[in-house]
Scaffold this active site. Structure first.
Site, PDB file in Angstrom:
ATOM      1  N   SER A   1       0.806  -1.229   0.000  1.00  0.00           N
ATOM      2  CA  SER A   1       0.000   0.000   0.000  1.00  0.00           C
ATOM      3  C   SER A   1       0.833   1.271   0.000  1.00  0.00           C
ATOM      4  O   SER A   1       0.305   2.362  -0.200  1.00  0.00           O
ATOM      5  CB  SER A   1      -0.960   0.022   1.200  1.00  0.00           C
ATOM      6  OG  SER A   1      -0.249   0.242   2.400  1.00  0.00           O
TER       7      SER A   1
ATOM      8  N   LYS B   1       0.956   4.270   6.828  1.00  0.00           N
ATOM      9  CA  LYS B   1       0.328   5.162   5.850  1.00  0.00           C
ATOM     10  C   LYS B   1       0.845   6.589   6.033  1.00  0.00           C
ATOM     11  O   LYS B   1       1.470   6.918   7.033  1.00  0.00           O
ATOM     12  CB  LYS B   1      -1.202   5.193   6.032  1.00  0.00           C
ATOM     13  CG  LYS B   1      -1.920   3.874   5.862  1.00  0.00           C
ATOM     14  CD  LYS B   1      -2.004   3.448   4.426  1.00  0.00           C
ATOM     15  CE  LYS B   1      -2.800   2.157   4.254  1.00  0.00           C
ATOM     16  NZ  LYS B   1      -2.102   0.962   4.674  1.00  0.00           N
TER      17      LYS B   1
END
Length: 195
Positions: A117, A154
């Site tokens: 990701s 993230k």
């Protein structure tokens, strides 16, 4: 003895290898044997030089300990990633990875990355991120977060009081906390083994 030149770079590399093999620093006698000194006094002199330079410290009993990381490697200078340049192999400094990667040793952790990701941020599976726990995140930092009980890596975005955890891969959604969010730490460095 005081006029004998000491090759600190050789000693640092040797100490690095010794610590890797033995998982501890050598005694003065072991230091003498390992580096080929004929006497403990010659080894003590070399250790004193390392203490003077701040690489080692010595307590009142004469026991040595690390004053700073000894895993130092030669820095050969800068290299262009653009047009080729004439090679010039000259050691300009020595750098320990800890000095380069770690700002706050007591709150620094290494975490192995899984998942893709964050690929577009240049963070790939099996990379190691260096994370400073408890560091206050700023908008755009890469963070390790616990989002609704799940760990994730993230981007941290803060917009008008709204926190979003944003992936660096368009295949993944932007995340917002439903119940809970803990920003565990901020990524300060990245390590990758190419082969």
């Amino acid at each position: 003895m005081t006029n004998t030149p000491i090759d600190l770079s050789h000693l640092m590399v040797g100490l690095r290898d010794y610590v890797r093999e033995q998982q501890r620093l050598p005694s003065v006698q072991e230091f003498a044997t390992y580096f080929g000194y004929r006497s403990k006094s010659a080894a003590s002199y070399a250790i004193t030089k390392l203490v003077d330079k701040g690489f080692l410290s010595k307590d009142s009993t004469g026991r040595i300990s690390l004053a700073k990381p000894i895993m130092a490697y030669p820095v050969l200078g800068a290299i262009r990633a653009g047009h080729p340049d004439l090679p010039e192999e000259e050691v300009i400094d020595h750098l320990a990875f800890d000095d380069f990667l770690v700002r706050n040793a007591k709150s620094t952790y290494l975490i192995k990355v899984s998942g893709d990701s964050m690929n577009e941020a240049g963070i790939f599976p099996n990379d190691i991120v260096v994370v400073e726990k408890g560091k206050q995140p700023r908008h755009g930092d890469v963070v390790v977060a616990i989002l609704d009980g799940e760990w994730t890596l993230k981007y941290f975005y803060l917009d008008h009081g709204l926190i979003q955890l944003v992936p660096a891969n368009k295949a993944y959604p932007i995340l917002e906390p439903r119940h809970s969010l803990v920003i565990w730490g901020v990524v300060v460095s990245l390590m990758r083994r190419l082969k």
